[in-house]
Design an enzyme around this catalytic site. Structure first.
Site, PDB file in Angstrom:
ATOM      1  N   HIS A  51       0.859  -1.187   0.000  1.00 57.68           N
ATOM      2  CA  HIS A  51       0.000   0.000   0.000  1.00 57.68           C
ATOM      3  C   HIS A  51       0.898   1.242   0.000  1.00 57.68           C
ATOM      4  O   HIS A  51       2.054   1.194   0.436  1.00 57.68           O
ATOM      5  CB  HIS A  51      -0.877   0.022   1.245  1.00 57.68           C
ATOM      6  N   GLU A  53       0.979   3.832   1.895  1.00 57.41           N
ATOM      7  CA  GLU A  53       1.480   4.226   3.214  1.00 57.41           C
ATOM      8  C   GLU A  53       2.667   3.355   3.639  1.00 57.41           C
ATOM      9  O   GLU A  53       3.660   3.871   4.163  1.00 57.41           O
ATOM     10  CB  GLU A  53       0.368   4.096   4.273  1.00 57.41           C
ATOM     11  N   CYS A  81      -6.297   1.988   5.858  1.00 54.18           N
ATOM     12  CA  CYS A  81      -6.935   0.720   6.219  1.00 54.18           C
ATOM     13  C   CYS A  81      -6.369   0.234   7.561  1.00 54.18           C
ATOM     14  O   CYS A  81      -5.471   0.863   8.125  1.00 54.18           O
ATOM     15  CB  CYS A  81      -6.664  -0.309   5.120  1.00 54.18           C
ATOM     16  N   CYS A  84      -2.454  -0.335   7.417  1.00 55.89           N
ATOM     17  CA  CYS A  84      -1.687   0.903   7.327  1.00 55.89           C
ATOM     18  C   CYS A  84      -1.809   1.736   8.593  1.00 55.89           C
ATOM     19  O   CYS A  84      -0.828   2.338   9.035  1.00 55.89           O
ATOM     20  CB  CYS A  84      -2.121   1.692   6.096  1.00 55.89           C
TER      21      CYS A  84
END
Length: 146
Positions: A51, A53, A81, A84
């Site tokens: 992801h 992040e 999410c 993260c």
């Protein structure tokens, strides 16, 4: 908070979209200077952990030579999410500024707020910054997929 850093995160999100990735971008700032930026790379790397992040946190830790990002701010185009949010808490990021709310997986407001739990570090969260622009990038991407 500085809108120019969210604009950089939006640039990263657009790069992700051009690569066929869900368009999410993240920028990490320390003392007013960008130290890391990235975007989703799950398809490219075939890795569920890639992801925006997480990619940005990895880069920032390498640049600073430390896992502690306690003097840093993250600007991200979509509400983080659970994975993260956990990484943000564990890396001790001071502040998160996010754009669009994620009603299906957002863990800083929408579904649950993990930052409200006593997990050893309290993250300051600012939500809905450049929300319309951040939502539009996502809407355009998913419209093209259909």
């Amino acid at each position: 908070m500085d809108r120019k850093f969210m604009e950089l995160a939006l640039e990263e999100a657009r790069i992700a979209a051009s690569e066929g990735e869900v368009p999410v971008g993240a920028v990490i700032v320390k003392d007013g200077e960008v130290i890391a930026k990235s975007h989703n790379k799950r398809e490219q790397k075939q890795n569920a952990l890639s992801h925006a992040e997480i990619e940005a946190i990895n880069s920032a830790c390498k640049k600073l030579g430390s896992w502690r990002l306690d003097e840093c701010e993250m600007y991200v185009t979509l509400e983080p999410c659970p994975m993260c949010t956990g990484a943000i808490i564990n890396s001790r990021i001071k502040t998160v500024v996010f754009g669009a709310f994620d009603k299906t997986a957002g863990c800083m407001d929408s579904v649950i707020n993990l930052c409200d739990y006593p997990l050893g570090h309290k993250v300051e969260v600012y939500a809905g910054i450049c929300e319309d622009e951040c939502q539009q990038v996502l809407k355009e991407f998913f419209k093209e997929l259909r």
